[in-house]
Design a protein around this motif. Structure first.
Motif, PDB file in Angstrom:
ATOM      1  N   ARG A  60      12.773  11.243  -2.419  1.00 18.11           N
ATOM      2  CA  ARG A  60      14.210  11.258  -2.168  1.00 18.11           C
ATOM      3  C   ARG A  60      14.553  12.425  -1.252  1.00 18.11           C
ATOM      4  N   GLU A  61      15.464  12.218  -0.340  1.00 15.10           N
ATOM      5  CA  GLU A  61      15.856  13.276   0.588  1.00 15.10           C
ATOM      6  C   GLU A  61      17.053  14.052   0.041  1.00 15.10           C
ATOM      7  N   TYR A  62      16.924  15.362   0.069  1.00 16.89           N
ATOM      8  CA  TYR A  62      17.991  16.255  -0.393  1.00 16.89           C
ATOM      9  C   TYR A  62      18.454  17.117   0.779  1.00 16.89           C
ATOM     10  N   THR A  63      19.756  17.310   0.899  1.00 15.57           N
ATOM     11  CA  THR A  63      20.310  18.205   1.904  1.00 15.57           C
ATOM     12  C   THR A  63      20.795  19.466   1.216  1.00 15.57           C
ATOM     13  N   LEU A  64      20.298  20.598   1.689  1.00 13.14           N
ATOM     14  CA  LEU A  64      20.639  21.883   1.080  1.00 13.14           C
ATOM     15  C   LEU A  64      21.258  22.808   2.110  1.00 13.14           C
ATOM     16  N   ASN A  65      22.007  23.768   1.634  1.00 13.40           N
ATOM     17  CA  ASN A  65      22.569  24.816   2.471  1.00 13.40           C
ATOM     18  C   ASN A  65      22.139  26.152   1.861  1.00 13.40           C
ATOM     19  N   ILE A  66      21.036  26.700   2.366  1.00 17.15           N
ATOM     20  CA  ILE A  66      20.421  27.860   1.721  1.00 17.15           C
ATOM     21  C   ILE A  66      20.107  28.955   2.735  1.00 17.15           C
ATOM     22  N   GLU A  67      19.814  30.137   2.212  1.00 19.24           N
ATOM     23  CA  GLU A  67      19.371  31.232   3.057  1.00 19.24           C
ATOM     24  C   GLU A  67      17.941  30.966   3.527  1.00 19.24           C
ATOM     25  N   PRO A  68      17.590  31.371   4.733  1.00 18.36           N
ATOM     26  CA  PRO A  68      16.240  31.136   5.258  1.00 18.36           C
ATOM     27  C   PRO A  68      15.142  31.766   4.409  1.00 18.36           C
ATOM     28  N   LEU A  73      10.099  27.331  -4.390  1.00 23.44           N
ATOM     29  CA  LEU A  73      10.265  27.373  -5.848  1.00 23.44           C
ATOM     30  C   LEU A  73      11.716  27.582  -6.233  1.00 23.44           C
ATOM     31  N   ASP A  74      12.387  28.546  -5.625  1.00 23.70           N
ATOM     32  CA  ASP A  74      13.786  28.817  -5.969  1.00 23.70           C
ATOM     33  C   ASP A  74      14.699  27.674  -5.524  1.00 23.70           C
ATOM     34  N   ALA A  75      14.360  27.045  -4.419  1.00 22.09           N
ATOM     35  CA  ALA A  75      15.162  25.902  -3.980  1.00 22.09           C
ATOM     36  C   ALA A  75      15.065  24.762  -4.993  1.00 22.09           C
ATOM     37  N   LEU A  76      13.861  24.521  -5.487  1.00 21.65           N
ATOM     38  CA  LEU A  76      13.677  23.457  -6.473  1.00 21.65           C
ATOM     39  C   LEU A  76      14.436  23.753  -7.760  1.00 21.65           C
ATOM     40  N   ARG A  77      14.297  24.972  -8.245  1.00 21.72           N
ATOM     41  CA  ARG A  77      14.855  25.319  -9.550  1.00 21.72           C
ATOM     42  C   ARG A  77      16.350  25.631  -9.482  1.00 21.72           C
ATOM     43  N   GLU A  78      16.721  26.500  -8.552  1.00 23.49           N
ATOM     44  CA  GLU A  78      18.092  27.017  -8.534  1.00 23.49           C
ATOM     45  C   GLU A  78      19.064  26.117  -7.780  1.00 23.49           C
ATOM     46  N   GLU A  79      18.584  25.468  -6.738  1.00 23.11           N
ATOM     47  CA  GLU A  79      19.482  24.649  -5.921  1.00 23.11           C
ATOM     48  C   GLU A  79      19.515  23.188  -6.369  1.00 23.11           C
ATOM     49  N   LEU A  80      18.358  22.671  -6.819  1.00 29.73           N
ATOM     50  CA  LEU A  80      18.270  21.243  -7.132  1.00 29.73           C
ATOM     51  C   LEU A  80      18.145  20.950  -8.621  1.00 29.73           C
ATOM     52  N   GLY A  81      17.927  21.971  -9.440  1.00 26.00           N
ATOM     53  CA  GLY A  81      17.827  21.769 -10.880  1.00 26.00           C
ATOM     54  C   GLY A  81      16.534  21.102 -11.316  1.00 26.00           C
ATOM     55  N   LEU A  82      15.518  21.107 -10.458  1.00 24.94           N
ATOM     56  CA  LEU A  82      14.214  20.556 -10.817  1.00 24.94           C
ATOM     57  C   LEU A  82      13.386  21.662 -11.475  1.00 24.94           C
ATOM     58  N   THR A  83      13.666  21.896 -12.742  1.00 26.39           N
ATOM     59  CA  THR A  83      13.105  23.061 -13.429  1.00 26.39           C
ATOM     60  C   THR A  83      11.741  22.800 -14.065  1.00 26.39           C
ATOM     61  N   GLY A  84      11.181  21.615 -13.828  1.00 24.44           N
ATOM     62  CA  GLY A  84       9.835  21.370 -14.334  1.00 24.44           C
ATOM     63  C   GLY A  84       8.816  22.275 -13.681  1.00 24.44           C
ATOM     64  N   THR A  85       9.056  22.651 -12.439  1.00 27.25           N
ATOM     65  CA  THR A  85       8.212  23.623 -11.745  1.00 27.25           C
ATOM     66  C   THR A  85       8.592  25.011 -12.242  1.00 27.25           C
ATOM     67  N   LYS A  86       7.643  25.718 -12.820  1.00 27.66           N
ATOM     68  CA  LYS A  86       7.945  26.975 -13.502  1.00 27.66           C
ATOM     69  C   LYS A  86       7.739  28.205 -12.619  1.00 27.66           C
ATOM     70  N   LYS A  87       8.542  29.215 -12.880  1.00 31.72           N
ATOM     71  CA  LYS A  87       8.368  30.512 -12.223  1.00 31.72           C
ATOM     72  C   LYS A  87       7.644  31.436 -13.189  1.00 31.72           C
ATOM     73  N   GLY A  88       6.414  31.785 -12.851  1.00 30.42           N
ATOM     74  CA  GLY A  88       5.628  32.677 -13.701  1.00 30.42           C
ATOM     75  C   GLY A  88       5.577  34.065 -13.107  1.00 30.42           C
ATOM     76  N   CYS A  89       4.530  34.316 -12.317  1.00 30.08           N
ATOM     77  CA  CYS A  89       4.358  35.655 -11.728  1.00 30.08           C
ATOM     78  C   CYS A  89       5.194  35.838 -10.468  1.00 30.08           C
ATOM     79  N   ASN A  90       5.539  34.732  -9.795  1.00 28.22           N
ATOM     80  CA  ASN A  90       6.263  34.765  -8.521  1.00 28.22           C
ATOM     81  C   ASN A  90       5.486  35.506  -7.441  1.00 28.22           C
ATOM     82  N   GLN A  91       4.156  35.556  -7.600  1.00 32.69           N
ATOM     83  CA  GLN A  91       3.285  36.231  -6.627  1.00 32.69           C
ATOM     84  C   GLN A  91       2.082  35.372  -6.243  1.00 32.69           C
ATOM     85  N   GLY A  92       2.071  34.120  -6.660  1.00 33.93           N
ATOM     86  CA  GLY A  92       0.970  33.231  -6.305  1.00 33.93           C
ATOM     87  C   GLY A  92      -0.294  33.455  -7.106  1.00 33.93           C
TER      88      GLY A  92
END
Length: 207
Positions: A60-68, A73-92
């Protein structure tokens, strides 16, 4: 005699105090003269420079208006609400945020959302076919390949890609190629068993 000594000490203290004050004032003046004063002070307002982007996620195509600078990860969770992808270390380093981009597993915390325009992104929400679980999801359940469940989405996404890559010739190879996904609960033997079942059972693990 005592009176004279007290007067002498008092006079010495007054002299030392005057010297200290003079040196302090001199230091302040010298610092003020040598420190450059910015002629054009820089002002920066964060959170105002947003750009429109389109991302294709789970077909599905989503249109977002976000900072570059926003990560995928943050776009998925914070902008689209797809929270199944988890934020752990945030460092890879932990793999909890693993998603598939054009069929390849990546750490979504290490890539910018805008770098994935025009690509096909698959998250854990896009694996199942309606109420029918993906074979890897079903295998994780059958083999208790999780405990707390926080890392599970990343483990499953990585495992799906692993089977497609063909790195399932032995338990040691599976462990090696899954080493980027950490499980603090220690469910590794069950995770390996789940992957082995999908690989050996002829299930097509692609999405």
């Amino acid at each position: 005699m005592k009176v004279r000594l007290r007067r002498r000490r008092f006079g010495q203290l007054m002299i030392l105090s005057a010297i200290a004050t003079t040196l302090g004032n001199f230091a302040k003046k010298t610092f003020a003269q040598t420190t450059p004063v910015p002629q054009h002070p820089i002002t920066r307002t964060l959170g105002t420079d947003r750009v429109p982007i389109a991302l294709t996620i789970n077909g599905r195509e989503y249109t977002l208006n976000i900072e570059p600078r926003v990560s995928l990860l943050d776009a998925l969770r914070e902008e689209l609400g797809l929270t199944g992808t988890k934020k752990g270390c945030n460092q890879g380093a932990c793999g909890a945020c693993t998603v598939l981009v054009d069929g390849q597993r990546i750490n979504s915390c290490l890539t910018l959302a805008m770098m994935n325009r025009g690509k096909s992104i698959t998250t854990i929400e896009g694996l199942a076919n309606g109420d029918e679980l993906h074979p890897m999801q079903a295998a994780f359940i059958a083999h208790d390949g999780f405990q707390c469940g926080y890392c599970t989405s990343g483990q499953i996404m990585s495992a799906v890609s692993l089977v497609e890559e063909g790195h399932t010739n032995s338990d040691a190879e599976i462990r090696e190629w899954m080493s980027g996904n950490l499980c603090r609960c220690g469910a590794y033997p069950n995770i390996v068993a789940a992957i082995r079942e999908v690989a050996a059972g002829g299930h097509h693990a692609s999405v």
